[in-house]
Design an enzyme around this catalytic site. Structure first.
Site, short mmCIF file in Angstrom:
data_model
loop_
_atom_site.label_atom_id
_atom_site.label_comp_id
_atom_site.label_asym_id
_atom_site.label_seq_id
_atom_site.Cartn_x
_atom_site.Cartn_y
_atom_site.Cartn_z
N ASP A 32 0.84 -1.20 0.00
CA ASP A 32 0.00 0.00 0.00
C ASP A 32 0.88 1.25 0.00
O ASP A 32 0.59 2.23 -0.70
CB ASP A 32 -0.91 -0.01 1.23
CG ASP A 32 -1.63 -1.33 1.37
OD1 ASP A 32 -2.54 -1.59 0.59
OD2 ASP A 32 -1.24 -2.15 2.23
N HIS A 73 -4.59 -3.33 6.36
CA HIS A 73 -4.39 -3.60 4.94
C HIS A 73 -5.76 -3.98 4.35
O HIS A 73 -6.04 -5.15 4.10
CB HIS A 73 -3.38 -4.73 4.72
CG HIS A 73 -3.31 -5.14 3.27
ND1 HIS A 73 -2.80 -4.33 2.29
CD2 HIS A 73 -3.73 -6.26 2.63
CE1 HIS A 73 -2.90 -4.94 1.12
NE2 HIS A 73 -3.47 -6.10 1.29
N SER A 84 -2.97 -9.10 -6.85
CA SER A 84 -1.60 -8.62 -7.05
C SER A 84 -0.60 -9.69 -6.66
O SER A 84 -0.72 -10.27 -5.59
CB SER A 84 -1.33 -7.42 -6.15
OG SER A 84 -2.39 -6.52 -6.19
N1 LIG Z 1 -0.75 -8.02 2.27
C1 LIG Z 1 -0.76 -7.79 0.97
O1 LIG Z 1 -0.33 -6.71 0.54
C2 LIG Z 1 -1.29 -8.79 0.00
C3 LIG Z 1 -1.82 -9.99 0.41
N2 LIG Z 1 -2.29 -10.90 -0.48
C4 LIG Z 1 -2.77 -12.19 0.06
O2 LIG Z 1 -1.73 -13.15 -0.05
C5 LIG Z 1 -2.29 -14.46 -0.05
C6 LIG Z 1 -1.71 -15.31 -1.18
O3 LIG Z 1 -2.09 -14.78 -2.42
P1 LIG Z 1 -1.78 -15.59 -3.78
O4 LIG Z 1 -0.37 -16.05 -3.81
O5 LIG Z 1 -2.29 -14.75 -4.86
O6 LIG Z 1 -2.75 -16.84 -3.59
P2 LIG Z 1 -2.65 -18.29 -4.26
O7 LIG Z 1 -3.95 -18.96 -4.05
O8 LIG Z 1 -2.09 -18.20 -5.63
O9 LIG Z 1 -1.54 -19.00 -3.35
C7 LIG Z 1 -1.77 -19.32 -2.03
C8 LIG Z 1 -1.08 -20.63 -1.77
O10 LIG Z 1 -1.26 -20.95 -0.39
C9 LIG Z 1 -1.43 -22.33 -0.31
N3 LIG Z 1 -2.02 -22.69 0.98
C10 LIG Z 1 -3.32 -22.76 1.32
N4 LIG Z 1 -3.43 -23.16 2.60
C11 LIG Z 1 -2.17 -23.32 3.06
C12 LIG Z 1 -1.63 -23.74 4.30
N5 LIG Z 1 -2.43 -24.08 5.33
N6 LIG Z 1 -0.28 -23.80 4.42
C13 LIG Z 1 0.52 -23.47 3.40
N7 LIG Z 1 0.06 -23.09 2.20
C14 LIG Z 1 -1.26 -23.02 2.03
C15 LIG Z 1 -2.29 -22.67 -1.52
O11 LIG Z 1 -2.22 -24.06 -1.83
C16 LIG Z 1 -1.66 -21.80 -2.58
O12 LIG Z 1 -0.61 -22.47 -3.26
C17 LIG Z 1 -3.79 -14.25 -0.14
O13 LIG Z 1 -4.34 -14.34 1.17
C18 LIG Z 1 -3.91 -12.84 -0.67
O14 LIG Z 1 -5.16 -12.27 -0.36
C19 LIG Z 1 -2.23 -10.67 -1.81
C20 LIG Z 1 -1.72 -9.49 -2.29
C21 LIG Z 1 -1.23 -8.47 -1.41
O1 LIG Z 2 -6.91 -7.05 -2.59
C1 LIG Z 2 -6.60 -8.23 -2.38
O2 LIG Z 2 -7.36 -9.11 -1.97
C2 LIG Z 2 -5.16 -8.60 -2.54
C3 LIG Z 2 -4.43 -7.63 -1.74
O3 LIG Z 2 -4.36 -7.72 -0.55
C4 LIG Z 2 -3.91 -6.46 -2.41
O4 LIG Z 2 -3.70 -6.48 -3.63
O5 LIG Z 2 -3.68 -5.48 -1.72
#
Ligand SMILES: NC(=O)C1=CN([C@@H]2O[C@H](COP(=O)(O)OP(=O)(O)OC[C@H]3O[C@@H](n4cnc5c(N)ncnc54)[C@H](O)[C@@H]3O)[C@@H](O)[C@H]2O)C=CC1
Ligand SMILES: O=C([O-])CC(=O)C(=O)O
Length: 328
Positions: A160, A188, A239
């Site tokens: 952010d 967030h 993202s």
């Molecule tokens: N804080 C931030 O700025 C941001 C946070 N996010 C969050 O990050 C997370 C991951 O996003 P992506 O990589 O796009 O999702 P994704 O679905 O592509 O990958 C998540 C991975 O976590 C695995 N997973 C599920 N349960 C699990 C467990 N108990 N232990 C280990 N691995 C497990 C899944 O099998 C998958 O491979 C989401 O919660 C998303 O909302 C995404 C973008 C920005």
């Molecule tokens: O918006 C979402 O769910 C993924 C995220 O956290 C971000 O891109 O900031």
């Protein structure tokens, strides 16, 4: 003499962010070009084959700094001896979902993984929670890992922060590296408060340069708040490269330190600074030195900011209550 390798855990490593993040870590973007690393990658059994594919690609990329790869679905093996834990594993938000919707799926994961980190990670392991709801997952991790010092548990709001830098840089047509000291306050989520009152661009106050308070108090804020949703709408996935890059920025600044005169935003355990209720994981402006973050103190807060800072704190208190109700 070559440094000893640092063990870095990435959970959810077979997912989208994981796929962008692990090569950055292996190239030294997170910990520096002279710091060898051993990657620990955790995912769940349905993703085991894909995880092994990522491991194969890491071998194929022949990264000079990468001294080993552990790819596993066993949380104990994954957490053993890690110095840094980047918690990305969980379920992402889909189009139309609010972050609250992903809460019940994700907080129980963080409760379970808290215990594994507490028992098996290296002493003084630094934890960054990326998975949403990031602040509340970090809080649950902290509460269920009472022996990990609270200063070691953080969540990602650097994305952010970087989005806010990007918006100001585009608006003023200046290099993003010339913009600094924006602040992300709070959650967030779309209640976060991106604050430019103390920000500068090419050394001058951003408000003076932009000369458009209506934009800064309106569209600028909502663009940053809603950027995650806008990316999901455009890409159909949330993202990933920007999240991975920002996670590297977060850990790098935490470990190596923030440049003199510059602060960054990190979700950290509130000690009551700025009258934010103690006991929430809340994003504050911080500086880092010798591997420790410190909340920047004494910034004047106007009435507009106060309301927004309180509203996002209120949402975090509600999320905390909801998280506990999901766990019980
Ligand atoms: N804080 C931030 O700025 C941001 C946070 N996010 C969050 O990050 C997370 C991951 O996003 P992506 O990589 O796009 O999702 P994704 O679905 O592509 O990958 C998540 C991975 O976590 C695995 N997973 C599920 N349960 C699990 C467990 N108990 N232990 C280990 N691995 C497990 C899944 O099998 C998958 O491979 C989401 O919660 C998303 O909302 C995404 C973008 C920005
Ligand atoms: O918006 C979402 O769910 C993924 C995220 O956290 C971000 O891109 O900031």
């Amino acid at each position: 003499m070559e440094k000893d390798p640092v063990r870095v855990l990435v959970t959810g490593a077979a997912g989208q962010i994981g796929y962008a993040l692990v090569p950055m870590i292996a190239r030294g973007i997170m910990l520096g070009p002279d710091q060898p690393v051993i990657l620990h990658m955790l995912d769940i059994p349905p993703a085991a084959e894909a995880l092994n594919g990522v491991k194969m690609e890491l071998v194929d990329a022949a990264f000079p700094l990468l001294k080993g790869v552990v790819a596993t679905t066993d949380v104990v093996e994954a957490c053993t001896g890690v110095n840094i834990a980047v918690m990305v594993g969980g379920f992402p938000r889909k189009e139309g979902m609010e972050r609250k919707d992903v809460m019940s799926k994700n907080v129980s994961i963080y409760k379970a993984q808290a215990s594994a980190l507490e028992k098996y990670a290296a002493a003084n392991c630094k934890v960054l929670v990326v998975a949403n709801p990031a602040n509340t997952n970090a809080l649950i991790l902290k509460e269920f890992a009472p022996s990990i010092p609270e200063k070691n548990i953080t969540c990602l709001t650097r994305l952010d922060h970087n989005r806010a830098l990007g918006q100001i840089s585009e608006r003023l047509n200046v290099q993003v590296s010339d913009v600094k000291n924006v602040i992300i306050w709070g959650n967030h989520s779309s209640s976060q408060y991106p604050d430019v009152n103390h920000a500068t661009a090419v050394g001058k106050p951003v408000r003076e340069l932009v000369k458009d308070d209506e934009w800064l108090n309106g569209e600028f804020i909502t663009t940053v708040q809603q950027r995650g949703a806008a990316i999901i709408k455009a890409r159909k996935f949330s993202s990933a490269l920007s999240a991975a890059s920002s996670a590297c920025d977060h850990i790098r600044d935490w470990v190596i330190g923030t440049p003199e005169g510059t602060w960054v935003s990190m979700g950290v355990y509130s000690d009551g600074s700025y009258n934010v209720p103690a006991g929430l994981i809340y994003s504050f402006p911080v500086t880092c030195k010798n591997g420790e973050w410190t909340i920047v103190q004494g910034l004047p807060i106007d009435e507009f900011s106060r309301k927004k800072m309180d509203a996002t704190a209120e949402e975090l208190s509600e999320e905390k209550a909801l998280a506990y109700s999901c766990l019980s």
